[in-house]
Design a protein around this motif. Structure first.
Motif, PDB file in Angstrom:
ATOM      1  N   SER A  59       0.855  -1.191   0.000  1.00 44.79           N
ATOM      2  CA  SER A  59       0.000   0.000   0.000  1.00 44.79           C
ATOM      3  C   SER A  59       0.886   1.234   0.000  1.00 44.79           C
ATOM      4  O   SER A  59       2.010   1.208   0.535  1.00 44.79           O
ATOM      5  CB  SER A  59      -0.912   0.011   1.230  1.00 44.79           C
ATOM      6  OG  SER A  59      -1.828   1.087   1.166  1.00 44.79           O
ATOM      7  N   GLU A  93       0.399   8.893  10.466  1.00 48.90           N
ATOM      8  CA  GLU A  93      -0.256  10.185  10.268  1.00 48.90           C
ATOM      9  C   GLU A  93       0.792  11.291  10.175  1.00 48.90           C
ATOM     10  O   GLU A  93       1.683  11.383  11.025  1.00 48.90           O
ATOM     11  CB  GLU A  93      -1.208  10.486  11.418  1.00 48.90           C
ATOM     12  CG  GLU A  93      -1.918  11.824  11.277  1.00 48.90           C
ATOM     13  CD  GLU A  93      -2.789  12.153  12.475  1.00 48.90           C
ATOM     14  OE1 GLU A  93      -3.406  13.246  12.475  1.00 48.90           O
ATOM     15  OE2 GLU A  93      -2.844  11.337  13.414  1.00 48.90           O
ATOM     16  N   TRP A 133       4.567  -0.293   8.073  1.00 43.14           N
ATOM     17  CA  TRP A 133       4.612   0.966   7.333  1.00 43.14           C
ATOM     18  C   TRP A 133       5.912   1.715   7.634  1.00 43.14           C
ATOM     19  O   TRP A 133       6.391   1.731   8.756  1.00 43.14           O
ATOM     20  CB  TRP A 133       3.443   1.860   7.720  1.00 43.14           C
ATOM     21  CG  TRP A 133       2.099   1.385   7.276  1.00 43.14           C
ATOM     22  CD1 TRP A 133       1.315   0.462   7.885  1.00 43.14           C
ATOM     23  CD2 TRP A 133       1.379   1.826   6.131  1.00 43.14           C
ATOM     24  NE1 TRP A 133       0.141   0.286   7.199  1.00 43.14           N
ATOM     25  CE2 TRP A 133       0.147   1.124   6.116  1.00 43.14           C
ATOM     26  CE3 TRP A 133       1.636   2.745   5.119  1.00 43.14           C
ATOM     27  CZ2 TRP A 133      -0.811   1.311   5.128  1.00 43.14           C
ATOM     28  CZ3 TRP A 133       0.685   2.935   4.123  1.00 43.14           C
ATOM     29  CH2 TRP A 133      -0.518   2.227   4.131  1.00 43.14           C
ATOM     30  N   ASP A 138       0.612  -1.142  12.410  1.00 38.37           N
ATOM     31  CA  ASP A 138      -0.819  -0.891  12.493  1.00 38.37           C
ATOM     32  C   ASP A 138      -1.396  -1.011  11.087  1.00 38.37           C
ATOM     33  O   ASP A 138      -0.677  -0.869  10.091  1.00 38.37           O
ATOM     34  CB  ASP A 138      -1.096   0.501  13.066  1.00 38.37           C
ATOM     35  CG  ASP A 138      -2.533   0.667  13.514  1.00 38.37           C
ATOM     36  OD1 ASP A 138      -2.954  -0.066  14.415  1.00 38.37           O
ATOM     37  OD2 ASP A 138      -3.241   1.520  12.940  1.00 38.37           O
ATOM     38  N   ARG A 139      -2.701  -1.265  10.996  1.00 37.54           N
ATOM     39  CA  ARG A 139      -3.325  -1.392   9.677  1.00 37.54           C
ATOM     40  C   ARG A 139      -3.429  -0.051   8.974  1.00 37.54           C
ATOM     41  O   ARG A 139      -3.332   0.023   7.757  1.00 37.54           O
ATOM     42  CB  ARG A 139      -4.708  -2.014   9.834  1.00 37.54           C
ATOM     43  CG  ARG A 139      -4.684  -3.465  10.285  1.00 37.54           C
ATOM     44  CD  ARG A 139      -6.091  -4.028  10.366  1.00 37.54           C
ATOM     45  NE  ARG A 139      -6.084  -5.437  10.758  1.00 37.54           N
ATOM     46  CZ  ARG A 139      -7.170  -6.171  10.909  1.00 37.54           C
ATOM     47  NH1 ARG A 139      -8.363  -5.636  10.710  1.00 37.54           N
ATOM     48  NH2 ARG A 139      -7.068  -7.434  11.277  1.00 37.54           N
ATOM     49  N   SER A 140      -3.700   1.005   9.718  1.00 39.64           N
ATOM     50  CA  SER A 140      -3.810   2.332   9.117  1.00 39.64           C
ATOM     51  C   SER A 140      -2.422   2.935   8.946  1.00 39.64           C
ATOM     52  O   SER A 140      -1.500   2.619   9.695  1.00 39.64           O
ATOM     53  CB  SER A 140      -4.671   3.238   9.998  1.00 39.64           C
ATOM     54  OG  SER A 140      -4.105   3.358  11.282  1.00 39.64           O
ATOM     55  N   SER A 200       0.300   5.497   0.614  1.00 43.70           N
ATOM     56  CA  SER A 200      -0.594   6.624   0.899  1.00 43.70           C
ATOM     57  C   SER A 200      -0.169   7.839   0.090  1.00 43.70           C
ATOM     58  O   SER A 200       0.791   7.783  -0.685  1.00 43.70           O
ATOM     59  CB  SER A 200      -0.589   6.935   2.396  1.00 43.70           C
ATOM     60  OG  SER A 200      -1.230   5.909   3.122  1.00 43.70           O
TER      61      SER A 200
END
Length: 928
Positions: free
Chosen positions: A547, A591, A569, A586-588, A549
């Motif tokens: 993934s 930030e 990540w 973490d999945r998210s 972002s």
């Protein structure tokens, strides 16, 4: 001479003493509460004396004296309240004031305190003076006065301890966000808040006297702007830096910065909307805008709220007008008779009437964007506003869209747009607008010939209509085909073309920060993402990410699959290189909280999925974490400044490199910041003072410190985890460890093994028994502790060597004191309580409903018939209490009255009645 009283005169305590029916194996109460538990006013023996309440049972409270083991009233009853003796003194109360007496009943410290507690082993005691807890010495002199709001409750073992567990308010900290400089607050500060509209102003609550607490407005540079004495405010002042408002019972008082009273207003609410512009409301809901001088400058409608509110302006929609409010009392009223609907888009106000025709278009200065001719011409069109995507802030795009797409009501007319400067621009060749909602500039238009191009804010072609297909811009680029089925190319906003490999196009997933994301199937299963460089026309990053972002400032969070099968990540640059290694668990995604600063989550124990997740800040500049693990998410408090809470406690103000500008200890309640000042408010903290009034254990804990001898350690929650703290403040972080009173041992809960171990002070396991938390540590005393049999609710005793002294035969076991421990066996003796010896034998059969532990070879018990008396270790009744004529008396084992020594009939009127026969003749057999 004593007198034997018949059983009918000495009433059973079951009839008059509340709470006796409640069976209990607990510490006997040390505080008298006559109204709810009269037994609490009777004391056990300490230093040879026991509290004895005397008086009428119907009175609001008794009079208390002290008896010795023979039942003699050594200190005559003359006190309203009293505590047990401790270290030679007892705290007693007369006429609402507390002092201390010695064992002769002589005043050592005369009554003068609002409350008093037992003296500790170090020669100090905690009292309350003028509402504040105060530590005193044995002369009554003050050692230390605790701050307002501090709290102390004497622990059961206070007489054995030289420490005093107290809870104190932790003073707030105010730092300058730029350099961490501390703002000095006034003395006796109780609370603080910062003002969002006044960078240097602080609302401060201070105690002016024991009964008087008031708010003032304090300048962070030093000194009162508006002193609490002058304001005399019980409500927090509201300020915008120009005007300060104080709420009274029914009115608001308004002050300028020089402290001049501008007047009073009968407003229900009054608050700043912008600096220098306030909104007021009365009890009927009528509202006004008010300037910094307190003048009502604009009348609003009842309950009118801002239709839109941004930094620097607020817009109110009224029935026939729109009011634009700005700072410093500037307002613009736009007359709009017939106004039905108001829209705000990208700094422009659209006014519609009830027929959905555009009445007017205004900018935030109140100026009309269109002229009268354009206003009339707009009636010939259906107006669709161009809107930006929700995640794009107004004004973020470097090339704006037209204001609206115009579709003619008359089908014979061409399409048009309303340009950014308010002109209607049409083109005979335009056929459709591909979309108007959630679009980025330039806007796509399809011609009558089926070709697609893009127009700018003026309606001019910025990309000629040379393409058979084109998707809306999503970033600074889009994809287009010159011919149907032809090769796809990339276009920028100026129409420049960039090549694209067909394979990349077929697996593309849209643009991201000027790069094109694409995917390929992985040999490990699932898709992997890569990046295509538009300007280089080549792969920028091979497809290895699970993934990616959004890119901001050239960096983006990206995830990779680990060997364990989970995603981690990190932060990559535009070439797909790791700037910060993948640490985020973490999945998210991480930030972004500031330019180049990301907040990630990590396990407390790396690789252990059962351990807690914590936060951490990483920097793209440093390429690594700039903080350790954090207990909570960081708070951004100013330009490149952050408040963080390390997992080991406290709060730090740090810069973007992670360097600490300021540090404070305490458990954070909340943060406030206005960009100039950073305020941290703390939870009250529990700690321990020594007998000199110095902090032996800093007040950083979330619960009272209940130190247990002989280890003198307490198990306590610190706001993050449960730890064990000793009387020097040393911490042992193990939430499964509990010190055992009466032995140098711990109970260790073994969750994974479903067992509990007894371990020594060095951590060596002595024994292990099945079941979690299988020791009743509260029962620990004199080398024994109660253990519970797994799968049952039965207890036995174990010694400090880990040997079972008794089997698990008992429903309840109390602490072993004086070689006696209270027991209860419900299956055999119901709720009745008896005592066992150290070897587990029944020393005193179960015959009591409530008992104390043995103290100085005596236990205070309540019999099953309701009597109250002391017993010795053999269970023999020694001294008791009875009720005669509804008054308490002291009796011997044969119920002979020991005290009072003389029973006068004025005090005991029932004696007159009981001393006569039915025919009125005098009884003689009961007189001694």
């Amino acid at each position: 001479m004593s007198r034997v009283i018949s059983a009918s005169l000495i009433g059973a305590f079951a009839a008059v003493l509340s709470c006796v029916a409640q069976s209990a194996i607990v510490h006997w109460p040390t505080l008298c509460n006559w109204q709810s538990d009269r037994l609490s006013c009777f004391g056990t023996f300490h230093e040879g004396l026991a509290r004895a309440p005397i008086g009428d049972l119907g009175a609001r409270r008794p009079t208390i004296g002290y008896i010795d083991k023979s039942g003699s009233m050594v200190i005559e009853p003359r006190f309203d309240d009293a505590t047990d003796f401790a270290n030679g003194l007892a705290a007693v109360s007369r006429d609402g004031e507390w002092g201390y007496i010695d064992v002769r009943g002589e005043w050592v410290i005369p009554p003068q305190f609002e409350d008093a507690n037992p003296f500790g082993a170090g020669g100090a005691a905690m009292v309350r003076v003028e509402g504040r807890f105060t530590l005193i010495d044995r002369t009554g002199a003050t050692i230390r006065r605790l701050p307002d709001g501090a709290f102390y409750r004497a622990p059961f073992r206070q007489a054995e301890m030289a420490l005093f567990p107290v809870r104190v308010p932790v003073p707030p900290k105010v730092w300058r966000a730029t350099n961490g400089g501390a703002v000095t607050l006034p003395g006796d500060t109780l609370s603080v808040s910062v003002s969002a509209d006044a960078p240097e102003a602080l609302a401060v609550l201070v105690r002016l006297s024991p009964e008087r607490v008031r708010w003032g407005l304090y300048d962070a540079r030093g000194g009162w702007r508006l002193s609490p004495e002058m304001l005399d405010a019980t409500a927090e002042p509201v300020t915008d830096g120009e005007l300060t408002a104080i709420r009274g019972d029914e009115t608001w008082r308004l002050y300028d910065n020089q402290g001049r009273l501008l007047g009073e207003r009968n407003y229900r609410t009054f608050k700043p909307v912008l600096t220098g512009t306030w909104v007021a409301e009365d009890d009927d809901g009528e509202r006004w805008l008010v300037d910094a001088a307190g003048n009502e400058i604009e009348t609003l409608e009842r309950y009118a709220s801002p239709y839109v509110e941004r930094d620097g302006f607020a817009v109110y929609e009224l029935e026939d007008a729109v009011v634009i409010a700005r700072r410093n009392g500037e307002t613009v009223r736009v007359a709009a008779p017939g106004l039905k609907t108001l829209y705000f888009r990208d700094g422009i106000l659209w006014l519609y009437d009830e027929t959905r025709d555009v009445m007017d278009i205004r900018d935030l200065a109140g100026e009309s964007v269109i002229d009268e001719e354009t206003r009339q011409r707009l009636k010939d069109y259906r107006v669709d506003l161009f809107t930006l995507p929700a995640d794009v802030e107004e004004g973020d795009t470097d090339r704006s869209l037209p204001l609206a797409a115009l579709r003619p009501r008359d089908g014979g007319q061409p399409l048009a747009v309303l340009s950014a400067d308010g002109r209607i621009v049409s083109n005979e060749d335009w056929d459709t607008f591909t979309d108007t909602d959630d679009v980025l500039a330039p806007a796509l238009v399809k011609t009558r010939g089926g070709r697609i191009g893009a127009i700018d804010a003026s309606g001019d072609w910025v990309i000629p209509p040379d393409y058979a297909d084109m998707v809306a811009f999503s970033d600074v680029y889009t994809l287009a085909q010159s011919t149907a089925g032809g090769r796809v190319v990339i276009l920028d906003r100026d129409g420049n073309r960039y090549p694209l490999r067909p394979h990349i196009f077929e697996h593309n997933h849209g643009f991201n920060g000027g790069l094109l994301e694409f995917s390929e199937r992985s040999s490990q299963g699932g898709a992997r993402w890569g990046l295509w460089s538009v300007t280089e026309g080549a792969v920028a990053a091979q497809p290895k990410f699970t993934s990616i972002s959004g890119f901001v400032d050239g960096y983006a969070p990206a995830a990779v699959r680990t060997d364990a099968g989970d995603d981690r990540w990190g932060i990559i640059d535009r070439q797909g290189e790791w700037v910060v290694e993948p640490l985020h668990d973490d999945r998210s995604p991480p930030e972004r909280i500031a330019p180049g600063i990301y907040e990630i989550k990590r396990r407390a124990v790396e690789g252990d999925p059962r351990s807690d997740r914590h936060y951490q800040l990483v920097s793209t500049e440093a390429g690594e974490p700039i903080t350790g693990l954090l207990f909570e998410s960081a708070e951004v408090v100013g330009p490149q400044r952050f408040l963080v809470q390390p997992i080991n406690g406290g709060v730090w103000l740090i810069d973007r490199t992670g360097d600490a500008l300021a540090i404070a200890e305490g458990r954070v309640k909340r943060f406030e910041s206005n960009g100039t000042l950073a305020l941290t408010l703390f939870e009250d903290g529990d700690g321990a003072l020594d007998s000199d009034g110095e902090w032996r254990v800093e007040p950083v804990y979330a619960a009272s410190l209940d130190f247990v001898p002989p280890l003198m350690q307490a198990r306590v929650y610190d706001g993050r985890e449960t730890v064990v703290v000793d009387d020097e403040g040393n911490v042992r972080a193990d939430d499964n460890l509990t010190p055992v009173p009466g032995m140098r041992r711990y109970a260790l809960n073994l969750e994974g093994d479903d067992a509990t171990a007894l371990v020594n002070a060095e951590g060596d396991e002595l024994t292990r028994i099945p079941g979690q938390r299988a020791f009743d540590t509260a029962s620990g005393a004199n080398g024994l502790v109660a253990w519970r049999e797994d799968g049952s609710d039965l207890y036995g005793f174990m010694n400090a060597q880990g040997e079972k002294v008794t089997g698990a035969y008992f429903t309840k076991l109390g602490a072993m004191r004086g070689d006696r421990a209270a027991f209860q066996r419900r299956k055999i003796s119901g709720e009745l309580i008896g005592f066992i010896s150290r070897d587990g034998g029944i020393a005193i059969p179960a015959a009591y409903k409530r008992v104390s532990t043995f103290s100085e070879s005596r236990a205070l018990v309540s019999g099953k018939e309701g009597g109250l008396f002391f017993i010795d270790p053999q269970g023999r009744k020694t001294v008791g209490f009875g009720v005669l004529c509804n008054r308490i008396v002291v009796t011997d084992p044969e119920d002979e009255v020991i005290w009072p020594e003389e029973l006068d009939r004025a005090t005991f009127p029932c004696l007159e009645e009981d001393s006569r026969n039915d025919d009125g003749s005098q009884k003689k057999e009961n007189a001694s």
